[in-house]
Design an enzyme around this catalytic site. Structure first.
Site, PDB file in Angstrom:
ATOM      1  N   SER A  55       0.855  -1.176   0.000  1.00 20.62           N
ATOM      2  CA  SER A  55       0.000   0.000   0.000  1.00 20.62           C
ATOM      3  C   SER A  55       0.894   1.229   0.000  1.00 20.62           C
ATOM      4  O   SER A  55       1.993   1.197   0.558  1.00 20.62           O
ATOM      5  CB  SER A  55      -0.888   0.004   1.241  1.00 20.62           C
ATOM      6  OG  SER A  55      -1.973   0.889   1.036  1.00 20.62           O
ATOM      7  N   GLU A  62       0.252  18.457  -7.325  1.00 20.80           N
ATOM      8  CA  GLU A  62      -1.095  18.522  -7.924  1.00 20.80           C
ATOM      9  C   GLU A  62      -2.061  17.530  -7.263  1.00 20.80           C
ATOM     10  O   GLU A  62      -3.049  17.132  -7.876  1.00 20.80           O
ATOM     11  CB  GLU A  62      -0.976  18.246  -9.437  1.00 20.80           C
ATOM     12  CG  GLU A  62      -0.024  19.210 -10.170  1.00 20.80           C
ATOM     13  CD  GLU A  62       1.451  18.848 -10.004  1.00 20.80           C
ATOM     14  OE1 GLU A  62       2.317  19.612 -10.467  1.00 20.80           O
ATOM     15  OE2 GLU A  62       1.736  17.780  -9.375  1.00 20.80           O
ATOM     16  N   SER A  63      -1.784  17.032  -6.058  1.00 22.06           N
ATOM     17  CA  SER A  63      -2.599  16.151  -5.243  1.00 22.06           C
ATOM     18  C   SER A  63      -1.954  14.788  -4.974  1.00 22.06           C
ATOM     19  O   SER A  63      -0.894  14.749  -4.369  1.00 22.06           O
ATOM     20  CB  SER A  63      -4.003  15.980  -5.803  1.00 22.06           C
ATOM     21  OG  SER A  63      -4.776  15.307  -4.822  1.00 22.06           O
ATOM     22  N   HIS A  68      -3.434   0.210  -3.482  1.00 17.82           N
ATOM     23  CA  HIS A  68      -3.387  -0.928  -2.555  1.00 17.82           C
ATOM     24  C   HIS A  68      -3.469  -2.173  -3.428  1.00 17.82           C
ATOM     25  O   HIS A  68      -4.277  -2.244  -4.347  1.00 17.82           O
ATOM     26  CB  HIS A  68      -4.531  -0.911  -1.538  1.00 17.82           C
ATOM     27  CG  HIS A  68      -4.305  -1.932  -0.465  1.00 17.82           C
ATOM     28  ND1 HIS A  68      -3.625  -1.659   0.706  1.00 17.82           N
ATOM     29  CD2 HIS A  68      -4.617  -3.251  -0.408  1.00 17.82           C
ATOM     30  CE1 HIS A  68      -3.541  -2.769   1.443  1.00 17.82           C
ATOM     31  NE2 HIS A  68      -4.134  -3.746   0.780  1.00 17.82           N
ATOM     32  N   CYS A  83      -5.260  17.914  -9.417  1.00 17.55           N
ATOM     33  CA  CYS A  83      -6.057  19.153  -9.436  1.00 17.55           C
ATOM     34  C   CYS A  83      -5.443  20.083 -10.484  1.00 17.55           C
ATOM     35  O   CYS A  83      -4.272  19.967 -10.823  1.00 17.55           O
ATOM     36  CB  CYS A  83      -6.096  19.804  -8.058  1.00 17.55           C
ATOM     37  SG  CYS A  83      -4.464  20.141  -7.392  1.00 17.55           S
ATOM     38  N   HIS A 204      30.029  -9.934  12.297  1.00 19.35           N
ATOM     39  CA  HIS A 204      31.238 -10.507  11.702  1.00 19.35           C
ATOM     40  C   HIS A 204      32.368 -10.629  12.720  1.00 19.35           C
ATOM     41  O   HIS A 204      33.145 -11.598  12.692  1.00 19.35           O
ATOM     42  CB  HIS A 204      31.653  -9.691  10.474  1.00 19.35           C
ATOM     43  CG  HIS A 204      30.687  -9.854   9.337  1.00 19.35           C
ATOM     44  ND1 HIS A 204      30.051  -8.798   8.719  1.00 19.35           N
ATOM     45  CD2 HIS A 204      30.218 -10.987   8.749  1.00 19.35           C
ATOM     46  CE1 HIS A 204      29.247  -9.262   7.781  1.00 19.35           C
ATOM     47  NE2 HIS A 204      29.315 -10.583   7.775  1.00 19.35           N
ATOM     48  N   ASP A 278      27.729 -26.004  -2.798  1.00 17.04           N
ATOM     49  CA  ASP A 278      26.905 -26.298  -1.621  1.00 17.04           C
ATOM     50  C   ASP A 278      27.776 -26.726  -0.439  1.00 17.04           C
ATOM     51  O   ASP A 278      28.467 -27.755  -0.504  1.00 17.04           O
ATOM     52  CB  ASP A 278      25.905 -27.418  -1.954  1.00 17.04           C
ATOM     53  CG  ASP A 278      24.933 -27.669  -0.799  1.00 17.04           C
ATOM     54  OD1 ASP A 278      23.973 -28.420  -0.993  1.00 17.04           O
ATOM     55  OD2 ASP A 278      25.165 -27.104   0.295  1.00 17.04           O
ATOM     56  N   PRO A 304      18.372 -22.996   0.419  1.00 20.28           N
ATOM     57  CA  PRO A 304      19.640 -23.750   0.444  1.00 20.28           C
ATOM     58  C   PRO A 304      20.219 -23.884   1.848  1.00 20.28           C
ATOM     59  O   PRO A 304      21.027 -24.774   2.113  1.00 20.28           O
ATOM     60  CB  PRO A 304      20.555 -22.918  -0.445  1.00 20.28           C
ATOM     61  CG  PRO A 304      20.005 -21.538  -0.404  1.00 20.28           C
ATOM     62  CD  PRO A 304      18.514 -21.716  -0.317  1.00 20.28           C
TER      63      PRO A 304
HETATM   64  N1  SAM Z   1      24.559 -12.897   8.628  1.00 22.08           N
HETATM   65  C1  SAM Z   1      23.633 -13.519   7.844  1.00 22.08           C
HETATM   66  C2  SAM Z   1      22.553 -14.158   8.685  1.00 22.08           C
HETATM   67  O1  SAM Z   1      22.761 -14.283   9.884  1.00 22.08           O
HETATM   68  O2  SAM Z   1      21.490 -14.448   8.180  1.00 22.08           O
HETATM   69  C3  SAM Z   1      24.248 -14.502   6.927  1.00 22.08           C
HETATM   70  C4  SAM Z   1      24.948 -13.815   5.888  1.00 22.08           C
HETATM   71  S1  SAM Z   1      25.639 -14.725   4.615  1.00 22.08           S
HETATM   72  C5  SAM Z   1      25.265 -13.631   3.363  1.00 22.08           C
HETATM   73  C6  SAM Z   1      24.631 -16.114   4.314  1.00 22.08           C
HETATM   74  C7  SAM Z   1      25.102 -16.847   3.085  1.00 22.08           C
HETATM   75  O3  SAM Z   1      24.900 -18.259   3.203  1.00 22.08           O
HETATM   76  C8  SAM Z   1      24.356 -16.436   1.813  1.00 22.08           C
HETATM   77  O4  SAM Z   1      25.255 -15.805   0.948  1.00 22.08           O
HETATM   78  C9  SAM Z   1      23.824 -17.747   1.235  1.00 22.08           C
HETATM   79  O5  SAM Z   1      23.871 -17.788  -0.168  1.00 22.08           O
HETATM   80  C10 SAM Z   1      24.787 -18.757   1.871  1.00 22.08           C
HETATM   81  N2  SAM Z   1      24.291 -20.119   1.914  1.00 22.08           N
HETATM   82  C11 SAM Z   1      23.037 -20.535   2.235  1.00 22.08           C
HETATM   83  N3  SAM Z   1      22.961 -21.868   2.147  1.00 22.08           N
HETATM   84  C12 SAM Z   1      24.194 -22.321   1.771  1.00 22.08           C
HETATM   85  C13 SAM Z   1      24.752 -23.612   1.527  1.00 22.08           C
HETATM   86  N4  SAM Z   1      23.997 -24.709   1.631  1.00 22.08           N
HETATM   87  N5  SAM Z   1      26.048 -23.679   1.175  1.00 22.08           N
HETATM   88  C14 SAM Z   1      26.813 -22.565   1.055  1.00 22.08           C
HETATM   89  N6  SAM Z   1      26.341 -21.310   1.272  1.00 22.08           N
HETATM   90  C15 SAM Z   1      25.056 -21.198   1.628  1.00 22.08           C
END
Ligand code: SAM
Length: 428
Positions: A55, A62-63, A68, A83, A204, A278, A304
């Site tokens: 929303s 002009e208004s 939504h 307007c 970090h 991964d 992921p």
């Molecule tokens: N500080 C953040 C939090 O607490 O939510 C996390 C930041 S960091 C950007 C998280 C990263 O984990 C993302 O870049 C995401 O792509 C990565 N990620 C998620 N699942 C993953 C996996 N199975 N293997 C490797 N990286 C993964």
């Protein structure tokens, strides 16, 4: 002029539902619709709703233009009110019709028909100040677009400029970089804030230094996730031999390098072995006794990252750790996703033993609830709150100009509020 204003009531139907649910696209389209029609935009205020829908209103000299949306009906109710004669609201209508890929029905009404109303000799007691900006010379539009990270009951919102610096959706997730008024640029994955320029060091520094100081001489470190680069930035403050980082989504790395250079500043470090893949599979295939420290810098347990909250994953982490090694993971919050917070803790205790799992809390000021956890498991008997060299930690924090971590906080972070100890069953 027959009337003071023209009001078009628009029923947009058959719209693109994703567009109707995207607060930044809606806000941008509405502001553009006003500007294209020659209107002078003063400000915009837009918000997205739970569980969906947007929303907002664009105030023009002009208004106003208002909207939504009901994405679940692919429908948007739009009001275009101008307007005077200088702005043709049908021009705005045409722009929005395209932007929403919509079918429509629309009705124009004259508002304030001069057949019905007459001007009175109204003399305001106080003449309103002229606006501090000259509308004809172009001015900074005050755009209030809200990014909200939420679950069904709690939320954290950041007001941002409406400008989208990076926006890509891939099979894993949607990656965005937006520019907030209060916290600088921030990285968002789906609708979750990952880190902001203003407070990223809270997270970090705390996911890195307590375990590195406790280990005392970590040389081979594995980071799972961490695509923004903040964790490796902190790690390369140590004299490590090798940091392996396994990030599943190269778009996060690319977005961070481009828009968050102060965070993503160590991707060219020669000691970095960056793998786009991964992390769950990587740890499964990792040789036993390989790493001194493993840092799981993953996002919330969706998509992921779901597998980063499983016993299988942490069993593989334990196997990949050397004796005396430590694994740390972002552990959600006792005040947000508390179920995951407790389950993860108990999962780690099941694998490493109750005495070898320790929980830290820190201030994550842009994560919902602001109270966030890091969960540490040790492959050995060291206690991270006690078994570290305090003077060395103090000197390191000083020398490296750390802004959050220090030797006292190192210990204090492991001192939990009673309700959290109760949640975790750590009262004994
Ligand atoms: N500080 C953040 C939090 O607490 O939510 C996390 C930041 S960091 C950007 C998280 C990263 O984990 C993302 O870049 C995401 O792509 C990565 N990620 C998620 N699942 C993953 C996996 N199975 N293997 C490797 N990286 C993964």
């Amino acid at each position: 002029m027959k009337a003071l204003g023209r009001h078009i009531l628009v029923e947009f139907s058959g719209c693109n539902a994703e567009v109707l649910n995207d607060v930044s696209i809606i806000e941008r389209s509405m502001v553009e619709a006003a500007q294209i029609a020659g209107a002078t935009v003063i400000n915009s205020t837009f918000h997205h709703f739970s569980p969906w829908g947007v929303s907002g209103v664009v105030v023009i000299q002009e208004s106003h233009l208002a909207i939504h949306t009901w994405p679940e009906y692919r429908y948007a109710a739009v009001d275009l009110f101008t307007c005077g004669d200088s702005v043709d609201p049908w021009v705005s209508f045409e722009h929005l019709k395209k932007a929403f890929q919509a079918n429509y029905s629309a009705l124009e009404m004259n508002r304030g028909s001069l057949h019905v109303i007459q001007k009175s000799d109204f003399q305001p007691k106080i003449m309103r100040e002229k606006p501090s900006f000259d509308l004809s010379k172009g001015h900074q539009i005050d755009r209030n677009v809200w990014f909200t990270d939420k679950d069904e009951n709690q939320a954290l919102s950041l007001r941002y400029t409406g400008d989208v610096l990076f926006d890509e959706t891939n099979p894993f997730q949607r990656v965005r970089v937006l520019d907030s008024y209060s916290h600088g640029k921030f990285l968002a994955i789906n609708n979750m804030v990952m880190c902001t320029e203003r407070d990223e060091y809270h997270y970090h520094e705390m996911i890195t230094h307590p375990v590195m100081q406790t280990h005392g001489n970590a040389k081979n470190v594995l980071v799972i996730g961490g695509g923004d680069g903040g964790t490796i930035r902190e790690l390369f403050k140590y004299n490590v031999d090798n940091v392996t980082m396994v990030e599943i989504d190269e778009a996060v790395v690319r977005a961070s390098k481009e828009h968050l250079p102060k965070i993503a500043c160590e991707f060219n470090n020669p000691k970095l072995n960056l793998i786009i893949g991964d992390g769950i599979q990587f740890v499964k295939d990792a040789p036993a006794n390989s790493y001194d420290v493993i840092i799981v810098d993953g996002s919330d347990p969706v998509g992921p990252a779901k597998g980063l909250f499983t016993a299988e994953f942490y069993n593989n982490c334990k196997n990949a750790l050397k004796d005396g090694g430590l694994v740390i993971t972002q552990g959600e919050s006792p005040m947000f996703h508390e179920g995951t917070f407790v389950e993860l803790n108990h999962c780690l205790k099941g694998i490493f033993g109750k005495q070898s799992v320790h929980t830290m809390l820190f201030h994550a000021t842009t994560y919902p609830s602001g109270m966030w956890s890091l969960q540490v498991a040790v492959k050995g008997s060291k206690h991270p709150a006690k078994d570290f060299n305090k003077d060395q930690a103090a000197k390191f924090a000083q020398d490296k100009g750390l802004k959050y971590y220090n030797e006292d906080l190192h210990t204090a972070a492991f001192s939990l509020p009673t309700f959290v100890k109760t949640m975790l069953g750590d009262n004994a």
